[in-house]
Design an enzyme around this catalytic site. Structure first.
Site, PDB file in Angstrom:
ATOM      1  N   GLU A   3       0.809  -1.225   0.000  1.00  0.00           N
ATOM      2  CA  GLU A   3       0.000   0.000   0.000  1.00  0.00           C
ATOM      3  C   GLU A   3       0.841   1.273   0.000  1.00  0.00           C
ATOM      4  O   GLU A   3       0.406   2.308  -0.501  1.00  0.00           O
ATOM      5  CB  GLU A   3      -0.955   0.012   1.189  1.00  0.00           C
ATOM      6  CG  GLU A   3      -2.097  -1.009   1.081  1.00  0.00           C
ATOM      7  CD  GLU A   3      -1.726  -2.390   1.596  1.00  0.00           C
ATOM      8  OE1 GLU A   3      -0.526  -2.639   1.876  1.00  0.00           O
ATOM      9  OE2 GLU A   3      -2.642  -3.234   1.734  1.00  0.00           O
ATOM     10  N   PHE A  59     -11.168  -7.862  13.678  1.00  0.00           N
ATOM     11  CA  PHE A  59     -10.116  -8.289  12.761  1.00  0.00           C
ATOM     12  C   PHE A  59      -9.837  -7.191  11.732  1.00  0.00           C
ATOM     13  O   PHE A  59     -10.749  -6.645  11.142  1.00  0.00           O
ATOM     14  CB  PHE A  59     -10.535  -9.581  12.045  1.00  0.00           C
ATOM     15  CG  PHE A  59      -9.514 -10.039  11.046  1.00  0.00           C
ATOM     16  CD1 PHE A  59      -8.234 -10.408  11.456  1.00  0.00           C
ATOM     17  CD2 PHE A  59      -9.797 -10.057   9.694  1.00  0.00           C
ATOM     18  CE1 PHE A  59      -7.277 -10.811  10.539  1.00  0.00           C
ATOM     19  CE2 PHE A  59      -8.845 -10.454   8.761  1.00  0.00           C
ATOM     20  CZ  PHE A  59      -7.580 -10.827   9.186  1.00  0.00           C
ATOM     21  N   GLN A  60      -8.574  -6.882  11.559  1.00  0.00           N
ATOM     22  CA  GLN A  60      -8.103  -5.828  10.654  1.00  0.00           C
ATOM     23  C   GLN A  60      -8.747  -4.478  10.958  1.00  0.00           C
ATOM     24  O   GLN A  60      -8.992  -3.678  10.058  1.00  0.00           O
ATOM     25  CB  GLN A  60      -8.307  -6.228   9.187  1.00  0.00           C
ATOM     26  CG  GLN A  60      -7.436  -7.422   8.793  1.00  0.00           C
ATOM     27  CD  GLN A  60      -7.244  -7.585   7.313  1.00  0.00           C
ATOM     28  OE1 GLN A  60      -8.139  -7.290   6.525  1.00  0.00           O
ATOM     29  NE2 GLN A  60      -6.075  -8.069   6.904  1.00  0.00           N
ATOM     30  N   LYS A 116     -17.506  -1.092   6.259  1.00  0.00           N
ATOM     31  CA  LYS A 116     -17.992  -2.031   5.244  1.00  0.00           C
ATOM     32  C   LYS A 116     -19.517  -1.979   5.089  1.00  0.00           C
ATOM     33  O   LYS A 116     -20.038  -2.104   3.987  1.00  0.00           O
ATOM     34  CB  LYS A 116     -17.536  -3.445   5.597  1.00  0.00           C
ATOM     35  CG  LYS A 116     -17.677  -4.417   4.429  1.00  0.00           C
ATOM     36  CD  LYS A 116     -17.056  -5.765   4.733  1.00  0.00           C
ATOM     37  CE  LYS A 116     -17.165  -6.677   3.516  1.00  0.00           C
ATOM     38  NZ  LYS A 116     -16.612  -8.012   3.793  1.00  0.00           N
ATOM     39  N   MET A 159      24.512   8.742   1.727  1.00  0.00           N
ATOM     40  CA  MET A 159      24.419   9.984   2.491  1.00  0.00           C
ATOM     41  C   MET A 159      24.709   9.724   3.966  1.00  0.00           C
ATOM     42  O   MET A 159      25.338  10.547   4.634  1.00  0.00           O
ATOM     43  CB  MET A 159      23.032  10.618   2.315  1.00  0.00           C
ATOM     44  CG  MET A 159      22.952  12.059   2.760  1.00  0.00           C
ATOM     45  SD  MET A 159      24.120  13.124   1.886  1.00  0.00           S
ATOM     46  CE  MET A 159      23.128  13.729   0.526  1.00  0.00           C
TER      47      MET A 159
END
Lengths: 592, 170
Positions: free
Chosen positions: A57, A119-120, A169, A488
């Site tokens: 993502e 969940f999630q 949802k 760097m």
């Protein structure tokens, strides 16, 4: 899905698709998951939106950033709840810091489970509040369309930025009435100031007419404002005959090959830019924000100058550096008003007045601060970038970068004559930005040459997106300056920490040629300076994704450099400077 | 134009949409950017337009105060920020509930002090009083300090509510 009349009841998921189409979206970068399945189902049934399936993502957000920054449109991201949303956080923060318009739709557990550690489940609006311009949790399906339209309006207007819309949802299954963008009510509390106040314009014109040692300092605000702002900026710079410098985010806002351009400003800016900034008597900042990478030591920053600051965001004014004349407004509006005012005053450039200043600047220029010791046996990273520029300059080439030495060399040496062709992570400094961003750029410009100038450490942070690039046959070129170190970090350890290279060397690097082939891309390698041109030409000729492993001098440092805590006139110009200047002050050491 | 480094105290009225998360946005701004909150109160004041008023007492150098106002204005549901300290004379009040316990020997003294400060008794038992008191933060502090040796066991304060003097809004 045929677009249905607005009076028809739609499911939340159908509304999402409809709203995106009505907002002119053509590409969505996303990754499915449980909470967004209804949207994916609706996506399946239509052919107006193209979905690009990323591999992580974070990659989706950077891809949307590349798409947005190179096209001037809003980038759109679709991810699931929980880990989908938390993985997007780095990209959102990056977009906030660099003012990139993004709308990120996140799935959420159904409303009755919110707060139950389902969940999630993650507190997405809580987590993203400090890293978005604004965010929403939709709890009524009849709000959904309005919220998405508002999200687009907020993302793209004023100072652009990322906006998150969190979609439980059950909202995606619920049905309601869809409101098209033109009928959706607007937000009373949100009123970005676009038009500048007239009195400030007069004041700025007077300062410009009197300056003897002026300097234009342009930033990313010019790019965000659009092609008109960049064109007006160039017009104003030419009208006055003043020198101009650009920030990392502003590259391309003024043609780099023009003689009035002094190069990049700031920590790794040119000797002439930084000295001009230090010695100027009038600084005209258009769309830049006095970032600490630009100012260095604030107490010693341009001590003899009066400062004009043009910014659309009032909170940028007097944040880091106090200014004498602030103009809040859109760059294009301010520049148009300023040019009109100067013309009304029958202003003509007075070369004699600023001739001594230009003579001084030419002496700084003669230091040729970007020179480096050339080699026949080992590829210097600067050489690789110079050749890349030389061999691609006749094409429509877009450059993205990762973060580190290669990014600074690219900013110094690649000359951008047009805006929107340079995509880099400036504010947040996100390693792993370049490859997914290049993906987004390529989707916005399918026929252009898109090159991610990368380091071997950064590229490994989002290397999984090679799989996306190959899936969609995007001919993105990854040009790795491979010095085996986080360059760097190694440079700072050399200059500030007694050469103790703590954890900055990457042992067990992959074979990038084989890695490319494993993904289904083309792998090329250059080990000697004599091979560089051939490899670059081969890279351009191949109409497929390519990874080029350019094995460069592992010890090369990026100069000029303003050491942390130092002023603009205390630059290190090269390795020979290191011994003569004293150690970095303790005050400087603690700075990043 | 270097700002003087003197730290000033400012009272601000912030008008916001009364929607979920708006207070978190304001507080998150202060903690995220390292600004100081001395007092914060919030309640819906315009139910018709669903607007709430947040009164914040903060402190900082003039440059920081300017930043705080600009940053607050940048929050999308914020309608306006009024720096009452800068905009002119204003009234500020705070309410406190103070619970005092003590033996028979101090009860008379407790009541006498409360009377001087015009504190009202809102609850009493043989062992305790609860006083209600309204006034400036300084007046409340002075009363609490005097009561302390007499047996203050608990204090609840509302924080500052403020409004400008005169006919102008805010």
């Amino acid at each position: 899905m045929a677009v249905q009349p607005a009076t028809h009841e739609l499911s939340g998921a159908e509304m999402v698709i409809r709203a995106l189409v009505d907002q002119g979206v053509d590409v969505v970068f996303g990754y499915p998951g449980g909470a967004v399945l209804p949207i994916y189902d609706a996506l399946f049934k239509q052919n107006r939106l193209r979905h690009i399936l990323v591999r992580h993502e974070q990659g989706a957000v950077h891809a949307a950033e590349g798409y947005a920054r190179s096209s001037g449109k809003v980038g759109v991201v679709l991810v699931t709840s929980g880990p989908g949303a938390t993985n997007a956080v780095t990209g959102l923060t990056d977009a906030l810091m660099d003012s990139v318009p993004i709308v990120c739709l996140t799935g959420q557990v159904p409303t009755h489970l919110i707060g139950n550690d389902a969940f999630q489940e993650a507190d997405t609006t809580g987590i993203t509040r400090p890293c978005t311009k604004h965010n929403y949790l939709v709890k009524d399906v009849n709000d959904l369309a309005r919220v998405i339209h508002e999200a687009f309006m907020i993302a793209r207007t004023g100072r652009p930025g990322p906006v998150v819309v969190d979609l439980p949802k059950d909202m995606l299954f619920a049905t309601g009435l869809y409101l098209p963008p033109e009928t959706a009510p607007t937000r009373k509390s949100y009123r970005p100031q676009i038009k500048p106040p007239a009195t400030r314009i007069t004041g700025a014109a007077q300062l410009i007419m009197a300056a003897k040692k002026p300097l234009f300092y342009g930033g990313g605000g010019l790019i965000n404002s659009g092609p008109r702002a960049c064109a007006l900026f160039s017009e104003l710079v030419r009208l006055t005959g003043f020198p101009v410098t650009l920030t990392l985010m502003g590259l391309g806002a003024y043609p780099a090959s023009d003689k009035q351009y002094l190069g990049l400003v700031g920590m790794h800016g040119t000797f002439e830019s930084n000295n001009a900034m230090h010695d100027c008597d009038l600084m005209i900042n258009i769309g830049a924000r006095f970032d600490d990478r630009v100012t260095g030591k604030v107490a010693a920053f341009a001590p003899h100058s009066r400062k004009i600051h043009v910014d659309i965001d009032p909170s940028s004014i007097n944040k880091n550096v106090g200014v004498d004349l602030a103009i809040v407004g859109d760059c294009a509006e301010v520049l148009a008003a300023l040019i009109a005012e100067l013309k009304a005053q029958v202003y003509k450039a007075d070369p004699a007045r600023i001739a001594p200043w230009w003579r001084q600047i030419e002496t700084w220029r003669k230091r040729d601060c970007l020179r480096y010791v050339k080699s026949d046996t080992i590829i210097k990273p600067q050489y690789a970038i110079e050749r890349l520029y030389a061999l691609t300059r006749d094409r429509d080439v877009f450059i993205t970068t990762e973060v580190g030495q290669h990014q600074m060399w690219a900013a110094q040496l690649f000359k951008f004559d047009k805006p929107f062709h340079w995509m880099t992570s400036g504010g947040l400094g996100t390693m792993g930005y370049g490859l997914p961003a290049a993906m987004g750029v390529q989707l916005a410009h399918p026929d252009a040459l898109v090159v991610d100038i990368a380091g071997e450490a950064s590229i490994l942070m989002n290397i999984q997106e090679m799989s996306t690039v190959c899936q969609y046959r995007l001919p993105v070129k990854v040009f790795i300056l491979n010095n085996q170190y986080m360059g760097m970090v190694r440079q700072w350890q050399e200059l500030l920490h007694g050469g103790r290279y703590s954890e900055s060397y990457t042992a067990a690097l992959p074979d990038f040629v084989k890695l490319a082939e494993a993904f289904g891309a083309v792998g090329l390698r250059a080990e000697k300076p004599g091979e560089v041109d051939r490899i670059i030409n081969e890279m351009i000729a191949v109409d497929r994704p390519v990874i080029v492993d350019v094995q460069v001098d592992p010890k090369e440092n990026c100069f000029p450099m303003i050491p942390s805590g130092a002023a603009h006139n205390e630059m290190l110009l090269g390795p020979e400077d290191k011994q003569t200047s004293g150690p970095v002050s303790e005050e400087g050491m603690v700075l990043v | 134009m270097a700002a003087p480094e003197t730290v000033e105290k400012h009272t601000m009225a912030v008008l916001v949409d009364n929607e979920p998360g708006v207070l978190a946005r304001v507080i998150g701004l202060f903690s995220g950017r390292g600004y100081n909150i001395e007092s914060l109160t919030v309640a819906e004041t315009d139910p018709k337009n669903k607007l709430s008023r947040i009164t914040i007492v903060t402190s900082g150098t003039p440059m920081i105060i300017e930043q705080i106002k600009a940053q607050l204005n940048r929050i999308v549901p914020v309608h306006g920020v009024h720096d009452l300290t800068e905009e002119g004379p204003f009234v500020e009040r705070e309410l406190a509930l103070i619970k005092v316990t003590g033996g028979a020997e101090s009860r008379a003294e407790t009541l006498r002090l409360a009377d001087i400060f015009h504190a009202r008794v809102v609850d009493t038992t043989p062992e305790s009083y609860v006083f209600e008191m309204t006034g400036s933060t300084e007046k409340l502090d002075a009363f609490i300090n005097l009561m302390e040796p007499l047996g203050v066991v608990d204090i609840s304060r509302t924080g500052v509510a403020a409004i400008s003097r005169g006919a102008d809004k805010f």
